[in-house]
Design a protein around this motif. Sequence first.
Motif, short mmCIF file in Angstrom:
data_model
loop_
_atom_site.label_atom_id
_atom_site.label_comp_id
_atom_site.label_asym_id
_atom_site.label_seq_id
_atom_site.Cartn_x
_atom_site.Cartn_y
_atom_site.Cartn_z
N THR A 56 -51.23 43.36 15.18
CA THR A 56 -52.59 44.52 14.69
C THR A 56 -52.25 45.76 14.83
N ASP A 57 -51.13 46.34 15.66
CA ASP A 57 -50.64 47.49 15.39
C ASP A 57 -49.98 47.71 14.10
N LEU A 58 -49.25 46.69 13.58
CA LEU A 58 -48.65 46.70 12.23
C LEU A 58 -49.68 46.75 10.94
N GLY A 59 -50.70 45.96 11.12
CA GLY A 59 -51.70 46.08 10.18
C GLY A 59 -52.81 47.17 10.01
N LEU A 60 -52.92 47.80 11.38
CA LEU A 60 -53.86 49.00 11.40
C LEU A 60 -52.92 50.09 10.71
N ALA A 61 -51.64 50.23 11.07
CA ALA A 61 -50.78 51.26 10.73
C ALA A 61 -50.28 51.14 9.32
N PHE A 62 -50.46 49.81 8.51
CA PHE A 62 -50.65 49.76 7.27
C PHE A 62 -51.66 50.26 6.49
N VAL A 63 -52.79 49.87 6.94
CA VAL A 63 -54.01 50.46 6.46
C VAL A 63 -53.96 51.91 6.57
N HIS A 64 -53.81 52.46 7.60
CA HIS A 64 -53.66 54.02 7.86
C HIS A 64 -52.81 54.76 6.70
N ARG A 65 -51.70 54.22 6.79
CA ARG A 65 -50.46 54.75 5.79
C ARG A 65 -50.96 54.95 4.27
N THR A 66 -51.71 53.57 3.97
CA THR A 66 -52.32 53.17 2.61
C THR A 66 -53.27 54.17 2.48
N ILE A 67 -54.15 54.32 2.99
CA ILE A 67 -55.24 55.47 2.83
C ILE A 67 -54.58 56.79 2.70
N GLN A 68 -53.58 57.08 3.58
CA GLN A 68 -52.81 58.53 3.46
C GLN A 68 -52.44 58.57 2.18
N LEU A 88 -36.38 42.99 22.77
CA LEU A 88 -35.76 44.37 22.24
C LEU A 88 -36.23 45.70 23.16
N ASP A 89 -37.24 45.27 23.99
CA ASP A 89 -38.02 46.38 24.98
C ASP A 89 -38.37 47.44 23.91
N CYS A 90 -39.13 46.99 22.92
CA CYS A 90 -39.65 47.91 21.90
C CYS A 90 -41.05 47.81 21.63
N PRO A 91 -42.01 48.20 22.62
CA PRO A 91 -43.22 47.81 22.59
C PRO A 91 -44.10 48.41 21.17
N ASP A 92 -43.37 49.47 20.56
CA ASP A 92 -44.13 50.11 19.20
C ASP A 92 -43.46 49.40 17.96
N LEU A 93 -42.93 48.23 18.17
CA LEU A 93 -42.28 47.61 16.98
C LEU A 93 -43.32 47.48 15.78
N GLY A 94 -44.54 47.08 16.07
CA GLY A 94 -45.52 47.09 14.89
C GLY A 94 -45.53 48.45 14.15
N LEU A 95 -45.55 49.44 14.84
CA LEU A 95 -45.68 50.72 14.24
C LEU A 95 -44.41 51.08 13.53
N ARG A 96 -42.99 50.76 14.03
CA ARG A 96 -41.90 51.06 13.40
C ARG A 96 -41.59 50.14 12.02
N ILE A 97 -42.11 49.05 12.19
CA ILE A 97 -42.08 48.11 10.89
C ILE A 97 -43.02 48.85 9.68
N SER A 98 -44.28 49.25 10.16
CA SER A 98 -45.22 49.56 8.98
C SER A 98 -44.36 50.81 8.21
N ARG A 99 -43.56 51.53 8.94
CA ARG A 99 -43.07 52.49 8.12
C ARG A 99 -41.95 52.12 6.94
N ARG A 100 -41.91 50.63 6.94
CA ARG A 100 -40.79 50.23 6.03
C ARG A 100 -41.76 49.26 4.97
N GLN A 101 -42.95 49.26 5.00
CA GLN A 101 -43.88 48.47 4.25
C GLN A 101 -44.65 49.57 3.22
N ASP A 102 -45.13 48.70 2.17
CA ASP A 102 -45.84 49.79 1.29
C ASP A 102 -46.71 48.85 0.53
N LEU A 103 -47.65 49.37 -0.31
CA LEU A 103 -48.69 48.86 -0.90
C LEU A 103 -48.25 47.48 -1.62
#
Length: 338
Positions: A141-153, A60-75
């Motif tokens: 890894t992008d997705l996991g780090l982004a999830f941890v970051h947004r959870t702490i926020q 999909l030529d979307c190198p930031d896919l993990g970051l994008r998916i993280s916005r749809r995930q929650d705790l």
Amino acid sequence: MSVIRSAGLRGFRATVAELGANAEQFATACGLPIAALDTDDLLIPDHALAAVLELAAQQLDCPDLGLRISRRQDLDMLGPLALAIRNSPSLTHVLECTARYLFLHARALTLTPEPDPYGDRGVIALRYGLPPGFPTPIQGTDLGLAFVHRTIQRLVDHSYGLLSVELPYHPAAPIARYEEFFGAPIRINRPYAALRVPRNLPTRPLSGGDENLHRLAMAFLAEQAGGADASVVTEVRATVQQLLGTIPPEIGAVARLLTVHPRTLQRRLAAEGTSFATILDEARRDEARRYLTTTDMPMSQVASLIGLSEQSTFTRCARRWWGTTPTAIRRAGAPAKA
């Protein structure tokens, strides 16, 4: 091989659809069951989850896919662990219960506080990822780090003093994209993935928690993890039931999930008067009964979901279990007693 709950794919279908593609095609290409896209509690190979993220990002030529998916995930995707986290009195408790019980969500993943890699005594690194020696998937890894970051926020009301993000690779997406997402400097080609935070961050109290709920959640997690008095038969039966329809429910796979040697597992089962083959057969019988009496799935699909490669094998098993065919069981609405 290790596994992760399919909750890790939350947001994948919607994000891929937003990019104009069909998530099911990527799942099929990577050997994932379609059901993993829409349910939380299937156990799927973690390498397959990493592969589907990488494949989608590339095609999909979307190198930031993990970051994008993280916005749809929650705790909530962490199940009972989320309840313990939300009701923790401080981030210290959050990190403790996460370090202890994250394996219930993903067997190989860890999140642990470590000394600052740059030697700053006022800083700690929240190290995230797989054990040393395992490959580091970029999108995962992008997705996991982004999830941890947004959870702490969310837990500390947005700002928590993130100092830098350590990445063990050079991402394909522009560094500026990461800096915009995390709001902190990005350092690439580091020894491991981590979020560098102030040392006093874990001591910050959290508001809105309930001490009783935290205690109950921790007790439940301890029970799920299996205490010293837990029955190995119960643990094996639960694990086999989760593996059916996802990966082959072989004793080696189950033993790895329970962190014991297959021979040790067999000995413990024998001490409780049963065997792995018996537990697997019973799990297949019970799941087959449920599918036959509550769904109209084709017989070939039912066979696949209980880990049998041939419909004819399923028919032979049904005759052994109930003395009749799967079709007769479905027509009757409930199987005859063995």
